[in-house]
Write a protein that holds these residues in place. Sequence first.
Motif, PDB file in Angstrom:
ATOM      1  N   ALA A  34      29.316 -19.453 -14.645  1.00 39.82           N
ATOM      2  CA  ALA A  34      28.653 -20.503 -13.870  1.00 39.82           C
ATOM      3  C   ALA A  34      27.835 -19.910 -12.731  1.00 39.82           C
ATOM      4  CB  ALA A  34      29.698 -21.479 -13.329  1.00 39.82           C
ATOM      5  N   THR A  35      28.377 -18.907 -12.065  1.00 38.55           N
ATOM      6  CA  THR A  35      27.667 -18.238 -10.970  1.00 38.55           C
ATOM      7  C   THR A  35      26.388 -17.577 -11.471  1.00 38.55           C
ATOM      8  OG1 THR A  35      29.778 -17.805  -9.852  1.00 38.55           O
ATOM      9  CG2 THR A  35      27.884 -16.509  -9.137  1.00 38.55           C
ATOM     10  N   VAL A  36      26.495 -16.875 -12.601  1.00 38.47           N
ATOM     11  CA  VAL A  36      25.325 -16.199 -13.172  1.00 38.47           C
ATOM     12  C   VAL A  36      24.263 -17.212 -13.589  1.00 38.47           C
ATOM     13  CG1 VAL A  36      24.511 -14.742 -15.076  1.00 38.47           C
ATOM     14  CG2 VAL A  36      26.643 -14.178 -13.896  1.00 38.47           C
ATOM     15  N   VAL A  37      24.681 -18.326 -14.200  1.00 37.12           N
ATOM     16  CA  VAL A  37      23.732 -19.367 -14.616  1.00 37.12           C
ATOM     17  C   VAL A  37      22.968 -19.908 -13.418  1.00 37.12           C
ATOM     18  CG1 VAL A  37      23.557 -21.737 -15.507  1.00 37.12           C
ATOM     19  CG2 VAL A  37      24.930 -20.048 -16.734  1.00 37.12           C
ATOM     20  N   LEU A  38      23.683 -20.281 -12.359  1.00 31.51           N
ATOM     21  CA  LEU A  38      23.017 -20.816 -11.161  1.00 31.51           C
ATOM     22  C   LEU A  38      22.098 -19.773 -10.528  1.00 31.51           C
ATOM     23  CD1 LEU A  38      25.835 -22.880  -9.367  1.00 31.51           C
ATOM     24  CD2 LEU A  38      23.903 -23.750 -10.679  1.00 31.51           C
ATOM     25  N   VAL A  69      28.941 -20.211  -4.597  1.00 35.14           N
ATOM     26  CA  VAL A  69      30.352 -19.828  -4.527  1.00 35.14           C
ATOM     27  C   VAL A  69      31.016 -20.184  -5.861  1.00 35.14           C
ATOM     28  CG1 VAL A  69      32.556 -20.100  -3.340  1.00 35.14           C
ATOM     29  CG2 VAL A  69      30.413 -20.224  -2.039  1.00 35.14           C
ATOM     30  N   GLY A  70      31.390 -19.142  -6.612  1.00 30.06           N
ATOM     31  CA  GLY A  70      31.985 -19.341  -7.934  1.00 30.06           C
ATOM     32  C   GLY A  70      33.487 -19.230  -7.915  1.00 30.06           C
ATOM     33  N   ASP A  71      34.031 -18.776  -9.025  1.00 30.58           N
ATOM     34  CA  ASP A  71      35.473 -18.578  -9.137  1.00 30.58           C
ATOM     35  C   ASP A  71      35.711 -17.246  -9.824  1.00 30.58           C
ATOM     36  OD1 ASP A  71      38.151 -19.187  -8.795  1.00 30.58           O
ATOM     37  OD2 ASP A  71      38.311 -20.169 -10.745  1.00 30.58           O
ATOM     38  N   TYR A  72      36.971 -16.782  -9.809  1.00 30.02           N
ATOM     39  CA  TYR A  72      37.244 -15.418 -10.243  1.00 30.02           C
ATOM     40  C   TYR A  72      37.540 -15.273 -11.737  1.00 30.02           C
ATOM     41  CZ  TYR A  72      41.750 -17.375  -8.650  1.00 30.02           C
ATOM     42  OH  TYR A  72      42.820 -18.200  -8.404  1.00 30.02           O
ATOM     43  N   ASP A  73      37.436 -16.368 -12.518  1.00 26.93           N
ATOM     44  CA  ASP A  73      37.667 -16.215 -13.953  1.00 26.93           C
ATOM     45  C   ASP A  73      36.337 -16.170 -14.705  1.00 26.93           C
ATOM     46  OD1 ASP A  73      36.767 -18.822 -13.966  1.00 26.93           O
ATOM     47  OD2 ASP A  73      38.537 -19.662 -14.933  1.00 26.93           O
ATOM     48  N   GLN A  74      36.411 -16.053 -16.032  1.00 25.53           N
ATOM     49  CA  GLN A  74      35.218 -15.919 -16.846  1.00 25.53           C
ATOM     50  C   GLN A  74      34.283 -17.117 -16.696  1.00 25.53           C
ATOM     51  OE1 GLN A  74      33.591 -13.716 -19.518  1.00 25.53           O
ATOM     52  NE2 GLN A  74      32.262 -15.234 -18.595  1.00 25.53           N
ATOM     53  N   GLU A  98      43.456 -12.688  -1.565  1.00 25.93           N
ATOM     54  CA  GLU A  98      43.070 -12.903  -0.164  1.00 25.93           C
ATOM     55  C   GLU A  98      42.561 -14.318   0.095  1.00 25.93           C
ATOM     56  OE1 GLU A  98      40.261  -9.863   0.772  1.00 25.93           O
ATOM     57  OE2 GLU A  98      41.660  -8.215   0.350  1.00 25.93           O
ATOM     58  N   ASP A  99      41.798 -14.867  -0.846  1.00 27.90           N
ATOM     59  CA  ASP A  99      41.213 -16.198  -0.653  1.00 27.90           C
ATOM     60  C   ASP A  99      41.960 -17.290  -1.398  1.00 27.90           C
ATOM     61  OD1 ASP A  99      38.753 -15.506   0.893  1.00 27.90           O
ATOM     62  OD2 ASP A  99      38.289 -14.340  -0.895  1.00 27.90           O
ATOM     63  N   GLY A 100      42.555 -16.930  -2.529  1.00 24.80           N
ATOM     64  CA  GLY A 100      43.128 -17.942  -3.390  1.00 24.80           C
ATOM     65  C   GLY A 100      42.043 -18.614  -4.205  1.00 24.80           C
ATOM     66  N   TYR A 101      42.412 -19.695  -4.884  1.00 30.40           N
ATOM     67  CA  TYR A 101      41.471 -20.376  -5.770  1.00 30.40           C
ATOM     68  C   TYR A 101      40.375 -21.098  -4.993  1.00 30.40           C
ATOM     69  CZ  TYR A 101      39.634 -24.100  -8.697  1.00 30.40           C
ATOM     70  OH  TYR A 101      38.787 -24.963  -9.347  1.00 30.40           O
ATOM     71  N   GLY A 102      39.137 -20.946  -5.438  1.00 34.13           N
ATOM     72  CA  GLY A 102      38.022 -21.738  -4.931  1.00 34.13           C
ATOM     73  C   GLY A 102      37.488 -21.299  -3.579  1.00 34.13           C
ATOM     74  N   ILE A 103      36.591 -22.113  -3.059  1.00 34.20           N
ATOM     75  CA  ILE A 103      35.947 -21.812  -1.788  1.00 34.20           C
ATOM     76  C   ILE A 103      36.981 -21.836  -0.660  1.00 34.20           C
ATOM     77  CG2 ILE A 103      35.296 -24.232  -1.437  1.00 34.20           C
ATOM     78  CD1 ILE A 103      32.713 -23.180  -0.098  1.00 34.20           C
ATOM     79  N   SER A 104      36.880 -20.861   0.240  1.00 31.82           N
ATOM     80  CA  SER A 104      37.849 -20.736   1.335  1.00 31.82           C
ATOM     81  C   SER A 104      37.129 -20.742   2.684  1.00 31.82           C
ATOM     82  CB  SER A 104      38.627 -19.421   1.196  1.00 31.82           C
ATOM     83  OG  SER A 104      37.760 -18.312   1.387  1.00 31.82           O
TER      84      SER A 104
END
Length: 579
Positions: A91-95, A81-86, A115-121
């Motif tokens: 980080a998501t691609v690296v993992l 579960v990543g985040d919506y910025d660069q 819809e989710d806001g920042y971070g894991i929801s």
Amino acid sequence: MKSWFIKSDNGLTKDNFKYNKEFSYIIAQLLANRNVKYTDVKSFLYPNFDNLHNPFLMKDIDKAVDILIEAIDNNSHIHIVGDYDQDGNSATVVLYKALQFFTDNLSFAIPHRVEDGYGISKGIVDEAKENNVDLIITCDNGISAFEIVDYCNKIGIPIIITDHHQVVVECDNQILPNACAVINPHRLDCEYPFKELCGAGVAFKLMQALYDELGGDEDYLIDLMQFVAMGTVCDVVDLVDENRFFVKQGLEILNNSTNKGINKLKRENSVGNVTTTTLGFKLGPCINAAGRLDTAKIGVELFLSDDEEETLGYAKDLVKLNEERKQLTNEAYLKVKRLIDENHYDKNGIIVVYDADIHESIAGIVAGRVKDYYYRPALVFTNSKDRGILKGSARSIEGFDIIEKLREFNDLFEKLGGHSMAAGFSIKAENLDLLRDKLNFEFEETEKNFVEKVKIDCSFDFKLISYKIVKELELLEPYGKGNPEPLFGTKNVEINEISLIGKNKNVIRLKLLQDDIEYTGIIFNNYEKYIEYLNKKFKVKDIFSDFKKTNCIIDILFTPIINEYMNSKTIQLLIKDIR
């Protein structure tokens, strides 16, 4: 208003570089200004993989590696579960790519900004449960996801947190989510020697530890530094220590990348040579645009896909979204600036402004432009999807910790997170004016509170400039936060010629003369401001036609570069400020 200061190296030049014969005194001065000790020069100028810190020095990495090895051995379903910025994208691609070396039982999710806001929801966790996920790993988020982590524990999904944002501290005690492992160099009990990693950097350190433990392919892992470099530059963390290596190595890989998505994105943005500038102002904003106006999953899919047509489609979509984002930003900024001027918010120490029509995804960009123009910390609010709740973003100036200041009024916020230079939050509409008053209660209504301090590396007259020294400056690249582009100053320079150039006639070209030595100077930014300043300073109506009527002597701040054109090389001065 700006003040110029020559940096103090605290005696480092004399102490560390007294007997230096490796490079010029200018490079010695620059290294000292950046607090590089003579014993560390080689690792700073020529960083390499072997000099990276031991990842197991980071608190809880050993726990996370054990959990991951067990998950890989059991073919468990691992969900990232990543985040919506660069940075979250990187980080998501690296993992994902690093874990893909060991297992194919992988999936990822990126929160939707609105819809989710920042971070894991909770929605992301519920969907993971439906898809039989066995383990969740966050990246670039999760350090303050207390309720969501507790929810994961309740429904039986173990979770590993990897993040780089500030830990919540109350009464000198840190408060951490109750995860299986919490990896964050900012933990008060973390002895990792370098704290300034971005989210992708933290993710990479976890994968470095995993590869060390399992004997993974080091070359395959190093290839992922192209994504770490993107996250590091676009998240504007200090380009020193490990970050300097990530970016230096990552740029080399990006310029010879075999990743189809990267190459398609480069082509659609007409980017030949990838630099920190092209990452920060062309490629990175395209990835961010997806998270602002659509879904950030597009950016991740772009880099994970091996299909030519699919990656081309993603790249075109991202460029189109970025163009739309630029237009929305320009319109919003002009409207907000008008509101600030009409309400005299610029007289406050901290600017707080609200406009209902701003797309919440660009509030941070608008806040950044407001901060740059007025040189004030700026908070920009707009409506959220929840009735009566405003969402906003803040951007701050050097030396003013905005998240620390906002936490003084924590009771006014519904949500609050961020770091010293940027923050995101939500607030009840009824509390907006109260927040503005409280933030500005201690500040006098005077511009003296916030004067931009321009730090000059050293005085550098025209007679000292040479091709050897300018070429030598390249040793300090890549430039960025913590390792800024060298900035020199000189006085009593005569304007011999001035003109506007470029397709849109928005670049000032100057012929500058000092001690019978002439160089061409270029001003790329804020050309209108400088024209207005020169007209006023020399009491002329039009500096372009009238400058010969008066003795136009100026002081300049500049960076010298080697300009190549039509197989000819000349030294050119990038003018950063004049007086």
